[in-house]
Design a protein around this motif. Sequence first.
Motif, mmCIF file in Angstrom:
data_model
loop_
_atom_site.group_PDB
_atom_site.id
_atom_site.type_symbol
_atom_site.label_atom_id
_atom_site.label_comp_id
_atom_site.label_asym_id
_atom_site.label_seq_id
_atom_site.Cartn_x
_atom_site.Cartn_y
_atom_site.Cartn_z
ATOM 1 N N ASN A 326 52.135 54.023 69.245
ATOM 2 C CA ASN A 326 52.105 55.026 70.311
ATOM 3 C C ASN A 326 52.892 54.649 71.555
ATOM 4 O O ASN A 326 52.712 55.225 72.603
ATOM 5 C CB ASN A 326 50.704 55.517 70.654
ATOM 6 N N SER A 327 53.813 53.715 71.387
ATOM 7 C CA SER A 327 54.757 53.463 72.454
ATOM 8 C C SER A 327 56.142 53.650 71.853
ATOM 9 O O SER A 327 56.405 53.177 70.748
ATOM 10 C CB SER A 327 54.584 52.032 72.948
ATOM 11 N N GLN A 328 56.986 54.371 72.548
ATOM 12 C CA GLN A 328 58.336 54.554 72.009
ATOM 13 C C GLN A 328 59.391 54.413 73.093
ATOM 14 O O GLN A 328 59.103 54.568 74.275
ATOM 15 C CB GLN A 328 58.445 55.909 71.299
ATOM 16 N N SER A 329 60.615 54.096 72.650
ATOM 17 C CA SER A 329 61.726 53.929 73.590
ATOM 18 C C SER A 329 62.885 54.796 73.150
ATOM 19 O O SER A 329 63.125 54.944 71.962
ATOM 20 C CB SER A 329 62.206 52.485 73.593
ATOM 21 N N LEU A 330 63.567 55.339 74.142
ATOM 22 C CA LEU A 330 64.799 56.072 73.863
ATOM 23 C C LEU A 330 65.942 55.070 73.992
ATOM 24 O O LEU A 330 66.061 54.394 75.013
ATOM 25 C CB LEU A 330 64.975 57.208 74.868
ATOM 26 N N VAL A 331 66.764 54.946 72.943
ATOM 27 C CA VAL A 331 67.850 53.970 72.968
ATOM 28 C C VAL A 331 69.196 54.681 73.038
ATOM 29 O O VAL A 331 69.439 55.621 72.288
ATOM 30 C CB VAL A 331 67.825 53.075 71.695
ATOM 31 N N VAL A 332 70.042 54.238 73.955
ATOM 32 C CA VAL A 332 71.413 54.740 73.992
ATOM 33 C C VAL A 332 72.280 53.562 73.559
ATOM 34 O O VAL A 332 72.578 52.676 74.349
ATOM 35 C CB VAL A 332 71.803 55.229 75.402
ATOM 36 N N GLY A 333 72.603 53.538 72.280
ATOM 37 C CA GLY A 333 73.371 52.400 71.758
ATOM 38 C C GLY A 333 73.460 52.465 70.257
ATOM 39 O O GLY A 333 73.007 53.422 69.637
ATOM 40 N N GLY A 334 74.045 51.421 69.670
ATOM 41 C CA GLY A 334 74.189 51.356 68.219
ATOM 42 C C GLY A 334 73.199 50.369 67.617
ATOM 43 O O GLY A 334 72.230 49.978 68.268
ATOM 44 N N PHE A 335 73.477 49.957 66.372
ATOM 45 C CA PHE A 335 72.568 49.051 65.665
ATOM 46 C C PHE A 335 72.425 47.692 66.346
ATOM 47 O O PHE A 335 71.466 46.975 66.121
ATOM 48 C CB PHE A 335 73.031 48.846 64.222
ATOM 49 N N GLN A 336 73.421 47.360 67.168
ATOM 50 C CA GLN A 336 73.347 46.097 67.887
ATOM 51 C C GLN A 336 72.080 46.035 68.736
ATOM 52 O O GLN A 336 71.546 44.959 68.993
ATOM 53 C CB GLN A 336 74.581 45.980 68.780
ATOM 54 N N SER A 337 71.589 47.204 69.155
ATOM 55 C CA SER A 337 70.374 47.266 69.968
ATOM 56 C C SER A 337 69.219 46.552 69.270
ATOM 57 O O SER A 337 68.403 45.907 69.930
ATOM 58 C CB SER A 337 69.967 48.718 70.214
ATOM 59 N N LEU A 338 69.130 46.677 67.946
ATOM 60 C CA LEU A 338 68.031 46.053 67.209
ATOM 61 C C LEU A 338 68.084 44.536 67.359
ATOM 62 O O LEU A 338 67.080 43.891 67.623
ATOM 63 C CB LEU A 338 68.087 46.425 65.719
ATOM 64 N N LEU A 339 69.289 43.973 67.193
ATOM 65 C CA LEU A 339 69.434 42.525 67.303
ATOM 66 C C LEU A 339 69.237 42.061 68.746
ATOM 67 O O LEU A 339 68.651 41.018 68.985
ATOM 68 C CB LEU A 339 70.807 42.086 66.784
ATOM 69 N N SER A 340 69.742 42.857 69.710
ATOM 70 C CA SER A 340 69.591 42.480 71.119
ATOM 71 C C SER A 340 68.114 42.440 71.487
ATOM 72 O O SER A 340 67.656 41.516 72.148
ATOM 73 C CB SER A 340 70.314 43.484 72.018
ATOM 74 N N LEU A 341 67.357 43.455 71.057
ATOM 75 C CA LEU A 341 65.940 43.504 71.384
ATOM 76 C C LEU A 341 65.161 42.394 70.686
ATOM 77 O O LEU A 341 64.181 41.883 71.225
ATOM 78 C CB LEU A 341 65.360 44.869 70.973
ATOM 79 N N SER A 342 65.616 42.010 69.489
ATOM 80 C CA SER A 342 64.882 40.993 68.738
ATOM 81 C C SER A 342 64.893 39.645 69.454
ATOM 82 O O SER A 342 64.077 38.785 69.164
ATOM 83 C CB SER A 342 65.456 40.866 67.325
ATOM 84 N N LYS A 343 65.824 39.473 70.411
ATOM 85 C CA LYS A 343 65.882 38.206 71.144
ATOM 86 C C LYS A 343 64.784 38.092 72.198
ATOM 87 O O LYS A 343 64.495 37.017 72.683
ATOM 88 C CB LYS A 343 67.250 38.076 71.832
ATOM 89 N N ILE A 344 64.199 39.261 72.561
ATOM 90 C CA ILE A 344 63.124 39.244 73.554
ATOM 91 C C ILE A 344 61.824 39.034 72.784
ATOM 92 O O ILE A 344 61.403 39.895 72.011
ATOM 93 C CB ILE A 344 63.096 40.563 74.348
ATOM 94 N N ASP A 345 61.210 37.865 72.979
ATOM 95 C CA ASP A 345 60.038 37.515 72.170
ATOM 96 C C ASP A 345 58.929 38.551 72.254
ATOM 97 O O ASP A 345 58.255 38.829 71.271
ATOM 98 C CB ASP A 345 59.498 36.148 72.590
#
Length: 939
Positions: A326-345
Amino acid sequence: DVPDFPVSEILTFIFTLAYCTVLIRKDKYTLFFLTSTVISVFLAKGTNSPLGFVFIWAWFNVPYFAVFRRPSRWEMMTAFSNAFFIALLTATLIDYLKRQQGDKEITLEIRTRGNPREKERELRISISLKRAAEALRKLLRFLAVSFLILIFVSGYLSCFFFFHQGLLVNVFPEEYLQPYEWLSQQEGNFKIVTVNKSPSEWLEQPGAKTDFCFCRMLAETGWYHDLGFDSSFIHDKPVLQDGGWTPSSRSFVDYLRLSVVREKTTKNLLKVLGAFGYKYIVIPSYASQEAAEFFLNQKGATVIRNETDATILRNAYYNPPFSLVNSQSLVVGGFQSLLSLSKIDSFKFNETALLFAHELDSLDELLDSPNTRTVIFTDGTPIDLAMLSLKDEARLILAAKYGVPSFNYTRYWAPAPFWRNLGHLVLGKKTLTTRGETKVDIPFKVDTSGCYSVWLRLGFGTERGTLKVSIDHLPIAEFAPFASHHTRLKWVNLTNIELQRGEHTLSLSNDGEGYNDVDAIMIVRPETFQSKLNEIIKKLETFHGRIVYLVETENFFNQDAATQQTYVFPYEGTVLELENAATNVASEGKATASSTQIKDYKTLKAEYATDGNYATRWASKPYEPPPQWLTLEWASPKEIIGVKINFETAYAKNYLLQVWNKTGWTTIVNKTENTSFSPLHIFEKPVNATKLRLNVTEFSDFPLVSIWELEVFEKSTSVSTKLFIPKSGEYKIALRTVCGKDYGKLFFKLDNEAFSVDCRGSSSPLFKWQTLGPVSLSKGEHELRLGSIGKAVIDTIVLYSSEDSEEPPSLSKVFEVQPSNNTVLNFRKIDPCTYHVSAKLVEPSLLVFSESYNPLWKAYVNGNEVSPLKTYSLVNGFPISETGTLEITIRFKGQMYADLGLYLSFTSFLSATVFLLLPLNKVKRLFRKRRRLPPVLAF
Ligand SMILES: [Ca+2]
Ligand SMILES: [Ca+2]
């Protein structure tokens, strides 16, 4: 040398002869097949010369011409015509022979005389031509019929072979099958990743790049489908595969294969894959060493089975196929966003669903939803959001649609997946790309006359050519979108132009000096664009949640300075490295020295140590005893943060770095037992001074000291980028940098606010998040700058706002989600197209189902049909608004159509069989008998 059998000559002769029959017979059949040959040869050869230009012209000017692009279809047409003409030639020849000869006989007389005394012997052979022709005709007929039968039977024969061999035509060694048999015994719903090799690795080519989940493997007898790729036959679980699927799933796999794994840019891949239900990674004995090593190095990987046949890893981040988020984010970007976010523990994929702006029909609803906690900008900007929201109010052209379907980028503007494979946001999925001296015309239409803005979304990277843009053959812009790294696709506003209502042509031409990639073109009224942008900014300004910028430094900072480079730090990501990216103020000062050496009648003067030339130097007078010094004096005070000394071989063993404090010298650095030729000294804090002195108190093995260059750094920055902040407020900054020995200090400047980040440490290199701020930012464009003294490596910058009522949070709080009481109680797989889910919801939530997104997947809740949202750009997310204990059915509606088709086919098959099996003659006779009856009786 044995000459080759002249196949092509013979074929050319036969076909020429065959086509010559059109000279004898000119009826509608020959004309039809002749025309069909000409057209199909033209279509099959496509853009190749001769007449390739006609094909290209037709491609752009004949509506729906693109359907003719597959050469094989037209080759088949040509083959039909060839068959017709050959048959015709044979028939004509036979007819001719029949007519000519009647029953004439050809007599051959051969006279031989073995012995001169003997009488001549005569041998007569008579051939009846009519009978010969008849025999030839029979032979040909027999051959034709035999071939036809063989063609029909071949299908059955090959099927027999397939079934006999058990579908996998190549029989793999038993050991290859064992890991998959082990997987077949594991309980639960999960997916599998298999590791393999790239084609070039299979062929053992030098410099082969690695790959995984590739569809093929090389066995002794040739190329086969990889066993891992096909292993669902054994364990009935889905496998991550290259190719197939929907375009976005396909591009996700390509991004992982061709960029993430190949370049080793992360150790968080299992975190991403776990979100989609990937639980096991199979590394068979034949897998590539490099890809195997990549997966073994991933966070969350545990070896669960280690045999000689294969190693199997279990993913600690595995998520079951259904979860309530029940929490969601709007992303303006490509698949790189997944890897970038994965770096935030603190970011967890099963707690925050990501919805990508370019895949949503309407942004409004999402931005207004209380469940939307963050808007994340990775590659994209508010301009991208405005462009995506324009819809019918402007003309958005996805450029790749106008490409020639070819891989020959030097000859054509062709669609290319390159940027998408890098994980960047590509609106048109592929870019329109060329590196040749080529031109493409793109037609477009405007409905009303007036002033229009022309925007291009362009790839900024290395090796760029000059792009010329013209509208209706009038040049409007020219530039080369060069960057020292493949950074991003960005919108560029070319010009404003007056256009009349009606058809127009936009032409792109490249000069052939390098590449150009165009993603999309926007033709829009300037006032329409501005009001849409204002609307988007207003929406972001009043957005209740957090705005987050995920800045991958290598993609954002303008890179034209010589003090930096971009490279991949294995398992950590692509980084920007800065080396002394601060200002050297030495040359602005006046240099003096205690003594100078005169060598070959040339004085090695003090100023040679500050002239910026590494081939000139200062040296003290030989045998003049220490201390020997070099002093720099500036007209105005300098804020000095560090000094780098570049000694010649006559270096100093002990020395002091001192500054003048108006009354005497203050020692900042006291170095003893130096052995370095180029020591760098970073000051604890900036030192304000007008004079700096290097005081050498002991020489090394030479009776003098000599310096190529003395560099004195003042705090400054060298690279910059601009971000548009749509929402005023307090922001905090987190930087992911490397700390360790050999690293220096990083400077970060946001507009006029400067920070320094200490990256020095005693350990080996270690990536660390460091937070700065808060800073107060107003709505508008802001400049971010980076600099360094010594070496600094920076991977990612996160700039994030605080929500209205809170203190700026730490990075670990940014994606923190309140624990929810929504739970998936259980789920059951009925068949691959149907699932039953029991869930308890206390508040509306998104039911994420990690099966490839397809709009035909539907959720049925209390009799209502719910359509999915594309979630994480890959899977289905059903917004469930009901609460309570719910029984939800998930069904793939497409299966209903498949079932219907099956019933129809079965019924048709049944009717056809019945019809064929009925004794036709009897039926006919029955009808005939009835017809013979007198009309009266028929009633
Ligand atoms: Ca010099
Ligand atoms: Ca990075």
